[in-house]
Design an enzyme around this catalytic site. Sequence first.
Site: not given
Ligand code: NAI
Length: 326
Positions: A231, A255, A260, A292
């Site tokens: 994000r 991305d 954005e 994105h």
């Molecule tokens: P997820 O929920 O599986 O993993 C997120 C991880 O971040 C968790 O392990 C959590 O413990 C960790 N986390 C929480 N606070 C943190 C901190 N302060 N420092 C470091 N790590 C921390 O989520 P997932 O599916 O891996 O997605 C991650 C992010 O990717 C989403 O929140 C979304 O913003 C982004 N995303 C982007 C897309 C795109 O098209 N560019 C598409 C899908 C998701």
Amino acid sequence: MKIAFFGTKPYDRPWFEKLSPESGQEITFFRPRLTKETAPLADGHRAVCAFVNDELGRDTLEILKKVGVELILLRCAGYNNVDLEAAHELDLTVLRVPGYSPEAVAEHAMALAMAANRRLHKAYNKVRDNDFSLTGLTGVNLYGKTAGIVGTGKIGQAMINICRGFGMDVLAYDPYPVSGLGVKYVSFKELLEQSDLISLHCPLFPETYHIIDSKAIDCMKDGVILVNTSRGGLIKTEDLINGIKAGKFHAVALDVYEEESGLVYEDRSDDILDHTTTARLLSFPNVLLTSHQGFLTKEALRTIAEVTLDNAEAYENNRVLKNAVS
Ligand code: NAI
């Protein structure tokens, strides 16, 4: 259930149109994205379907409630664009699609890293101009270097596997470490200090807002590659621009970026944009931006439609809402 689908793009429709009849949902596709101005279009629908650049602040949610909406179906994983407190107060249920294709996003993160590293964005245009010179295209090997993965959830883990495939050592930071990944967890500061490639995969929360600022950038190695597919708000763009100007980065690949909203998913090629930081980012030869699109693979689009429609069915049939955002 009648669903008002906002921000419809041609690539959204095929799977939703194919699967909605068999799931018993009736979808009205609207082209505008969801904002407080467009929210009245949802009148007569029990649910709205929204994406990452829709604005689901309190104003929008109040209008949705007034016109009879009960359910917000996010066709994405992140939910930082929803005022959850307001949704709760208004008794609006919010469902999302977690982890529809972690590999889609991680593969895009590595594609971006490699394209920016080897200056493929420049090389492509040069060769098209019959400029076969190589000046300005020198990259670095990733083999044998250290990758730092911030956030080891579903996408972070997919990225870890990819980095391992490149022969990289992998460090990770996550306040909630996952056992058995075979990576070395270190503090955030250690990750910044030791990594040659830093890739952000944590959600945008108040505590992760601007985790990459001038202080963090100062800790990084000179010549680092920074990738953000998570994000835009994770990076303080002005500090990033200062770091780029100071020659800190070998490459930056984004991305997602703070300005954005209102840009991504739209053709603005004929417009004079009033954005300042995005334009500045685009002016640097070692910076690569995409719109994105980390999610945009055939496999991910199919899963997004399947899970979104299943979420709608679960709500309608009082099944357990396993994808509820609270
Ligand atoms: P997820 O929920 O599986 O993993 C997120 C991880 O971040 C968790 O392990 C959590 O413990 C960790 N986390 C929480 N606070 C943190 C901190 N302060 N420092 C470091 N790590 C921390 O989520 P997932 O599916 O891996 O997605 C991650 C992010 O990717 C989403 O929140 C979304 O913003 C982004 N995303 C982007 C897309 C795109 O098209 N560019 C598409 C899908 C998701």
